[in-house]
Scaffold this motif. Structure first.
Motif, PDB file in Angstrom:
ATOM      1  N   ARG A  73      -0.665   1.650 -61.221  1.00 36.82           N
ATOM      2  CA  ARG A  73      -1.862   2.303 -61.772  1.00 36.82           C
ATOM      3  C   ARG A  73      -1.559   3.096 -63.046  1.00 36.82           C
ATOM      4  O   ARG A  73      -2.437   3.268 -63.891  1.00 36.82           O
ATOM      5  CB  ARG A  73      -2.427   3.273 -60.715  1.00 36.82           C
ATOM      6  CG  ARG A  73      -3.071   2.577 -59.525  1.00 36.82           C
ATOM      7  CD  ARG A  73      -4.559   2.457 -59.707  1.00 36.82           C
ATOM      8  NE  ARG A  73      -5.182   3.760 -59.908  1.00 36.82           N
ATOM      9  CZ  ARG A  73      -6.401   3.925 -60.412  1.00 36.82           C
ATOM     10  NH1 ARG A  73      -7.119   2.871 -60.777  1.00 36.82           N
ATOM     11  NH2 ARG A  73      -6.916   5.126 -60.555  1.00 36.82           N
ATOM     12  N   VAL A  74      -0.342   3.599 -63.163  1.00 34.44           N
ATOM     13  CA  VAL A  74      -0.006   4.485 -64.277  1.00 34.44           C
ATOM     14  C   VAL A  74       1.428   4.203 -64.701  1.00 34.44           C
ATOM     15  O   VAL A  74       2.272   3.842 -63.879  1.00 34.44           O
ATOM     16  CB  VAL A  74      -0.197   5.972 -63.870  1.00 34.44           C
ATOM     17  CG1 VAL A  74       0.760   6.373 -62.783  1.00 34.44           C
ATOM     18  CG2 VAL A  74      -0.066   6.887 -65.069  1.00 34.44           C
ATOM     19  N   ASP A  77      -2.464   8.861 -58.006  1.00 34.95           N
ATOM     20  CA  ASP A  77      -1.649   8.089 -58.941  1.00 34.95           C
ATOM     21  C   ASP A  77      -0.365   8.826 -59.313  1.00 34.95           C
ATOM     22  O   ASP A  77       0.680   8.202 -59.525  1.00 34.95           O
ATOM     23  CB  ASP A  77      -2.461   7.800 -60.212  1.00 34.95           C
ATOM     24  CG  ASP A  77      -3.742   7.049 -59.903  1.00 34.95           C
ATOM     25  OD1 ASP A  77      -3.667   6.021 -59.209  1.00 34.95           O
ATOM     26  OD2 ASP A  77      -4.821   7.520 -60.328  1.00 34.95           O
ATOM     27  N   ARG A 135     -11.651   3.293 -60.053  1.00 36.61           N
ATOM     28  CA  ARG A 135     -10.746   2.498 -60.894  1.00 36.61           C
ATOM     29  C   ARG A 135     -10.511   3.169 -62.236  1.00 36.61           C
ATOM     30  O   ARG A 135      -9.422   3.084 -62.805  1.00 36.61           O
ATOM     31  CB  ARG A 135     -11.338   1.106 -61.093  1.00 36.61           C
ATOM     32  CG  ARG A 135     -10.458   0.154 -61.883  1.00 36.61           C
ATOM     33  CD  ARG A 135     -11.071  -1.235 -61.918  1.00 36.61           C
ATOM     34  NE  ARG A 135     -12.371  -1.222 -62.574  1.00 36.61           N
ATOM     35  CZ  ARG A 135     -12.548  -1.348 -63.890  1.00 36.61           C
ATOM     36  NH1 ARG A 135     -11.501  -1.498 -64.689  1.00 36.61           N
ATOM     37  NH2 ARG A 135     -13.762  -1.346 -64.402  1.00 36.61           N
ATOM     38  N   ARG A 136     -11.523   3.866 -62.746  1.00 42.09           N
ATOM     39  CA  ARG A 136     -11.423   4.484 -64.067  1.00 42.09           C
ATOM     40  C   ARG A 136     -10.915   5.933 -64.010  1.00 42.09           C
ATOM     41  O   ARG A 136     -10.748   6.557 -65.052  1.00 42.09           O
ATOM     42  CB  ARG A 136     -12.781   4.435 -64.762  1.00 42.09           C
ATOM     43  CG  ARG A 136     -13.321   3.025 -64.951  1.00 42.09           C
ATOM     44  CD  ARG A 136     -14.691   3.052 -65.628  1.00 42.09           C
ATOM     45  NE  ARG A 136     -14.607   3.601 -66.978  1.00 42.09           N
ATOM     46  CZ  ARG A 136     -14.316   2.864 -68.054  1.00 42.09           C
ATOM     47  NH1 ARG A 136     -14.066   1.575 -67.935  1.00 42.09           N
ATOM     48  NH2 ARG A 136     -14.278   3.423 -69.244  1.00 42.09           N
ATOM     49  N   ARG A 187       0.919   7.312 -69.211  1.00 40.31           N
ATOM     50  CA  ARG A 187      -0.185   6.566 -69.823  1.00 40.31           C
ATOM     51  C   ARG A 187      -1.038   5.959 -68.720  1.00 40.31           C
ATOM     52  O   ARG A 187      -0.522   5.352 -67.783  1.00 40.31           O
ATOM     53  CB  ARG A 187       0.340   5.477 -70.756  1.00 40.31           C
ATOM     54  CG  ARG A 187       0.829   6.042 -72.064  1.00 40.31           C
ATOM     55  CD  ARG A 187       1.015   4.985 -73.142  1.00 40.31           C
ATOM     56  NE  ARG A 187       1.319   5.640 -74.409  1.00 40.31           N
ATOM     57  CZ  ARG A 187       0.414   6.018 -75.300  1.00 40.31           C
ATOM     58  NH1 ARG A 187      -0.881   5.800 -75.058  1.00 40.31           N
ATOM     59  NH2 ARG A 187       0.765   6.613 -76.421  1.00 40.31           N
ATOM     60  N   PHE A 188      -2.351   6.199 -68.867  1.00 38.19           N
ATOM     61  CA  PHE A 188      -3.326   5.642 -67.928  1.00 38.19           C
ATOM     62  C   PHE A 188      -4.417   4.969 -68.748  1.00 38.19           C
ATOM     63  O   PHE A 188      -5.041   5.606 -69.609  1.00 38.19           O
ATOM     64  CB  PHE A 188      -3.920   6.747 -67.049  1.00 38.19           C
ATOM     65  CG  PHE A 188      -4.989   6.270 -66.104  1.00 38.19           C
ATOM     66  CD1 PHE A 188      -4.641   5.525 -64.977  1.00 38.19           C
ATOM     67  CD2 PHE A 188      -6.322   6.536 -66.345  1.00 38.19           C
ATOM     68  CE1 PHE A 188      -5.624   5.077 -64.104  1.00 38.19           C
ATOM     69  CE2 PHE A 188      -7.313   6.095 -65.473  1.00 38.19           C
ATOM     70  CZ  PHE A 188      -6.958   5.355 -64.343  1.00 38.19           C
ATOM     71  N   ARG A 189      -4.608   3.660 -68.521  1.00 39.06           N
ATOM     72  CA  ARG A 189      -5.575   2.877 -69.289  1.00 39.06           C
ATOM     73  C   ARG A 189      -5.326   3.066 -70.790  1.00 39.06           C
ATOM     74  O   ARG A 189      -6.233   3.276 -71.585  1.00 39.06           O
ATOM     75  CB  ARG A 189      -7.013   3.253 -68.907  1.00 39.06           C
ATOM     76  CG  ARG A 189      -7.345   2.933 -67.435  1.00 39.06           C
ATOM     77  CD  ARG A 189      -8.719   3.425 -67.051  1.00 39.06           C
ATOM     78  NE  ARG A 189      -9.776   2.793 -67.817  1.00 39.06           N
ATOM     79  CZ  ARG A 189     -10.315   1.587 -67.539  1.00 39.06           C
ATOM     80  NH1 ARG A 189      -9.883   0.892 -66.478  1.00 39.06           N
ATOM     81  NH2 ARG A 189     -11.283   1.087 -68.299  1.00 39.06           N
ATOM     82  N   ASN A 190      -4.021   3.112 -71.096  1.00 35.64           N
ATOM     83  CA  ASN A 190      -3.513   3.226 -72.460  1.00 35.64           C
ATOM     84  C   ASN A 190      -3.839   4.570 -73.119  1.00 35.64           C
ATOM     85  O   ASN A 190      -3.763   4.710 -74.337  1.00 35.64           O
ATOM     86  CB  ASN A 190      -4.054   2.094 -73.354  1.00 35.64           C
ATOM     87  CG  ASN A 190      -3.106   1.803 -74.501  1.00 35.64           C
ATOM     88  OD1 ASN A 190      -1.887   1.942 -74.360  1.00 35.64           O
ATOM     89  ND2 ASN A 190      -3.644   1.404 -75.657  1.00 35.64           N
ATOM     90  N   LYS A 191      -4.170   5.556 -72.291  1.00 36.70           N
ATOM     91  CA  LYS A 191      -4.425   6.912 -72.804  1.00 36.70           C
ATOM     92  C   LYS A 191      -3.265   7.820 -72.377  1.00 36.70           C
ATOM     93  O   LYS A 191      -2.847   7.803 -71.220  1.00 36.70           O
ATOM     94  CB  LYS A 191      -5.742   7.469 -72.236  1.00 36.70           C
ATOM     95  CG  LYS A 191      -6.973   6.649 -72.605  1.00 36.70           C
ATOM     96  CD  LYS A 191      -7.333   6.844 -74.058  1.00 36.70           C
ATOM     97  CE  LYS A 191      -8.619   6.070 -74.394  1.00 36.70           C
ATOM     98  NZ  LYS A 191      -9.791   6.593 -73.670  1.00 36.70           N
ATOM     99  N   THR A 226     -10.944  11.632 -66.030  1.00 36.60           N
ATOM    100  CA  THR A 226     -11.208  10.392 -66.756  1.00 36.60           C
ATOM    101  C   THR A 226     -10.715  10.560 -68.193  1.00 36.60           C
ATOM    102  O   THR A 226     -11.424  11.134 -69.037  1.00 36.60           O
ATOM    103  CB  THR A 226     -12.711  10.058 -66.758  1.00 36.60           C
ATOM    104  OG1 THR A 226     -13.189  10.064 -65.425  1.00 36.60           O
ATOM    105  CG2 THR A 226     -12.966   8.691 -67.381  1.00 36.60           C
TER     106      THR A 226
END
Length: 808
Positions: free
Chosen positions: A599-600, A529, A492-493, A654-658, A807
């Motif tokens: 996811r992204v 992703d 997930r991460r 952007r993935f997990r706001n990164k 990650t």
């Protein structure tokens, strides 16, 4: 059956024996009376009117005579004459001189056409008569006055010999059949019957030599001529007798190839010389061989160093090596069922460890054949000879042409799945050799399979594959059943980013290709992703009609992925300017981002009115972080480095706001580079300069991102068409072709164990063309090459995909 072959010709001298027919005098102003009984001395042996026509090999028409008597015959004052063959018309005359030896040939060259590729061998007389390829009449006359006869009986009476072909009204009994642009009519070795249809058959033209259908003189009693095969092959790369006519070369027929464009048979001398550089085998080019394996033969014809040419190549500029052969050949069969010369068994230590010598780019043909110097030398010294490889492991899968590669050195640079790996520039594994069954069969093998037992046949050379075993015997296939690689799914991460060259994907491709590509993405790549996809064609595929949009192609691909159980991918891409990005003409291939919006997210930047095909994206500083002025955008598309080549596609995700910056690439291909299996060693790589320039542009763009944020997450990936140790990849990583600059990217293929560093199999060599590189700020890297295509005879694409998990 015994075949008569050529013996020598001599000029007429005082005291030359002549037959009674030669002494017949002409009646002034008319046709000389002649004996109409079947000819037993000088006769017309072959007639060819297709010279220089479409499809012809020879540039000229010709008439060939042979002497069936046991004494030389003077032809001084004689002529050959041609008539269109109908009931009306006039005869055209070519005068003769000199003499014809017993069993010998006398070649008369006639008109030259615009076509054809090969001049006639040396002629004994020449004229300018343009003969019909399909129908006409030729007379041999003991005089030089033009005939006036207009019916078969009168013409036969007025001639020493008469041959009508096609629909000719002037002939002996009935005309010979089958003459064409590519076939002559040729006399058989039977006694003359005064029936052209019975005495002549059609076949490949054989000027100055015995006929394919066994006609001609007595060949000097079937004795071998002055040259053996090793004399013709010589100790050099080119025959010392190139373009010479040779007579009665002895050998045993070892193999026959009846399929493909290069048909014929191989002969090998069972009595070799002591020179290891001179081959004892030779290919005889013939579309109608008329021989069998095990025949002891005497072959006559013209020696040719034949260069297989790719489109646009010439003999002068080709990088390929030649095959020494006899063309325009005829064979006298002395006996049948002879034992074949023993095949040389190739062991792991037989072939030298170097594939080719370093000659600074010079032509290897300017050096002597040195069998212990390199694999190229070794195979050249065995060209045409029988060799055998036992229990050979497959290192290159079968293709649509029934070609595959094996290794003679099982422990040389092996991959973990059974291939043989390229590990440095100009370090082609010397154990690798192509195998092509002469019967055209397809063994259907993949990497790691084994041909159990003996695989044997004569050594040949092919246009794209280098030296080849033309296999008359193929070992029993033991399949390894190599399992496809399945990637570990991302957590997930973790963000999963993949690259996949889908090989000219177009809407018109079979549904099965879309299904298998989708299975590769869903099952083998484990639903990444982001997928950078290379070689996506426009909506009309290779049709060059100005269409550049690819939405139909991408709709079919993403729908197939959903049907296979995958996510509904969105996409971003930029349509190229029509016909400006290379690849298959009309296809407008491009790189595309597929991404899973669940996811992204993709950060779209820039005005919709901007022409993104020609407007470059740039790095901006936004709130202290890098951002792209255009996302998706192209990197410096006006740079000459991208001429006729795909432009990189840069995207901000952007993935997990990164933020993650991904740059998808498809660098210039190696088309146009010299052949690694060819005559220039080491081969020049003309395309390398453009790839290095492309790498410079991408490297500098990555550097701009890192100047704003040295910890930026940057992924550079795609089909870079070059090796991990190449100057282009050094430039991409460090800015320097020597790799001495500060690395700003890590090429992940180089982090794998040495026997896993490959993404592609080309001509039996496992090598790297596809890459994923990451900036120093990327953390938690997990990387896999997913082998599902390149090693298998059944392929969805010729490239294997790969996937990165990180990650941010």
């Amino acid at each position: 059956m015994r075949v008569n072959v050529m013996s020598g010709l001599t000029r007429a001298t005082a005291g030359t024996a002549v037959c009674a027919l030669a002494l017949a005098a002409l009646v002034a102003g008319g046709d000389a009376p002649a004996n109409a009984t079947p000819a037993t001395s000088v006769v017309i042996n072959e007639v060819y009117g297709g010279g220089g026509n479409s499809g012809a090999t020879y540039t000229n028409d010709f008439i060939e005579l042979t002497n069936r008597s046991d004494a030389a015959v003077s032809l001084d004052g004689w002529s050959v004459q041609y008539h269109a063959g109908g009931a009306t018309g006039t005869w055209q005359v070519t005068t003769l001189s000199g003499s014809i030896a017993p069993g010998g040939f006398y070649l008369v060259g006639e008109a030259k056409g615009a076509g054809g590729t090969q001049a006639l061998p040396e002629t004994q007389a020449s004229g300018g008569i343009a003969m019909s390829a399909t129908s006409g009449t030729v007379a041999l006359v003991s005089g030089t006055t033009a005939l006036t006869c207009a019916d078969p009986a009168a013409c036969q009476s007025a001639s020493v010999d008469l041959v009508g072909y096609g629909t000719a009204a002037l002939r002996e009994t009935a005309p010979a059949a089958g003459a064409s642009n590519t076939a002559s009519v040729q006399r058989s070795d039977k006694a003359d019957s005064d029936d052209n249809s019975a005495d002549f058959t059609a076949g490949d033209p054989t000027p100055g030599a015995a006929n394919a259908g066994s006609g001609g003189g007595d060949g000097g009693g079937g004795e071998p001529g002055p040259l053996r095969i090793h004399d013709i092959q010589g100790a050099s790369w080119l025959s010392p007798h190139n373009n010479e006519h040779v007579t009665n070369v002895p050998g045993i027929v070892t193999a026959i190839r009846t399929t493909g464009s290069s048909r014929g048979y191989w002969i090998q001398d069972p009595a070799p010389d002591a020179d290891p550089a001179t081959s004892e085998g030779l290919f005889v080019y013939s579309t109608s061989p008329g021989v069998a394996v095990g025949d002891s033969v005497l072959v006559s014809g013209t020696v040719k160093d034949y260069y297989p040419l790719a489109s646009g190549d010439t003999v002068q500029n080709t990088a390929n090596l030649s095959v020494t052969e006899i063309s325009g050949a005829s064979a006298s069969v002395l006996s049948h069922g002879e034992a074949l010369p023993a095949a040389e068994v190739i062991t792991p230590t037989t072939v030298p460890s170097a594939y080719a010598p370093d000659l600074g780019g010079a032509n290897i043909e300017s050096t002597p054949v040195t069998p212990d110097r390199s694999a190229l030398d070794f195979w050249e010294s065995r060209e045409g000879m029988r060799v055998e490889v036992d229990d050979a492991r497959v290192v290159g899968p079968s293709n649509a042409y029934g070609e595959q590669y094996v290794t003679t050195k099982p422990s040389q640079a092996p991959t973990y799945r059974g291939g043989t790996e390229l590990r440095a520039e100009n370090a082609v594994p010397s154990g690798r050799v192509e195998v092509v069954p002469v019967d055209g069969s397809d063994p259907g093998v993949s990497v790691g399979d084994v041909f159990q037992g003996a695989t044997a046949g004569p050594v040949d050379y092919s246009l794209y594959g280098g030296y080849t075993i033309a296999a008359t015997q193929v070992g029993t296939v033991r399949h390894k059943n190599l399992p496809p690689v399945v990637a570990t799914p991302q957590s997930r991460r973790q963000l999963a980013v993949a690259t996949y060259n889908v090989e000219n994907l177009a809407p018109g491709d079979p549904a099965d290709k879309y299904t298998r590509l989708a299975q590769g993405v869903v099952t083998n790549l484990a639903k990444p992703d982001i997928v950078a996809v290379e070689e996506v064609q426009d909506n009309t595929g290779a049709t060059d009609n100005g269409v550049v949009a690819a939405d139909q192609t991408l709709t079919k691909l993403t729908a197939a992925i959903v049907a296979a159980g995958g996510p509904k991918y969105d996409w971003r891409e930029i349509d190229p300017v029509n016909d400006q990005d290379g690849g298959q003409p009309g296809g407008n291939i491009r790189v595309v981002f597929l991404f899973n919006p669940a996811r992204v997210s993709f950060v779209d930047r820039g005005s919709s009115s901007v022409n993104r095909s020609t407007t470059p994206t740039a790095v901006r500083k936004l709130k202290g972080k890098p951002a792209l002025s255009l996302s998706p955008g192209r990197i410096d598309p006006a740079n000459a480095a991208w001429n006729a080549s795909r432009k990189p596609l840069a995207g901000e995700f952007r993935f997990r706001n990164k933020p993650v910056f991904v740059i998808a690439n498809h660098f210039d291909s190696k088309l146009g580079d010299q052949n690694a299996d060819g005559r220039f060693q080491y081969p020049a790589q003309a395309s390398a300069e453009q790839r290095a320039a492309q790498a410079t542009a991408v490297h500098d763009f990555v550097g701009e991102l890192q100047r704003v944020d040295r910890k930026a997450n940057v992924v550079v990936l795609g089909d870079l068409n070059d090796y991990q140790f190449s100057p282009a990849l050094s430039v991409l990583r460090t800015g320097s072709p020597t790799g001495h600059g500060r690395p700003i990217l890590t090429d992940l293929i180089s982090t794998l164990p040495r026997d896993e560093q490959y993404t592609y199999v080309y001509d039996g060599i496992s090598e790297v063309l596809d890459h994923i590189l990451v900036s120093p700020g990327v953390r938690g890297v997990r990387y896999q090459v997913v082998h599902i295509n390149a090693e298998y005879t059944e392929q969805t694409s010729d490239h294997d995909p790969q996937v990165l998990r990180l990650t941010p």
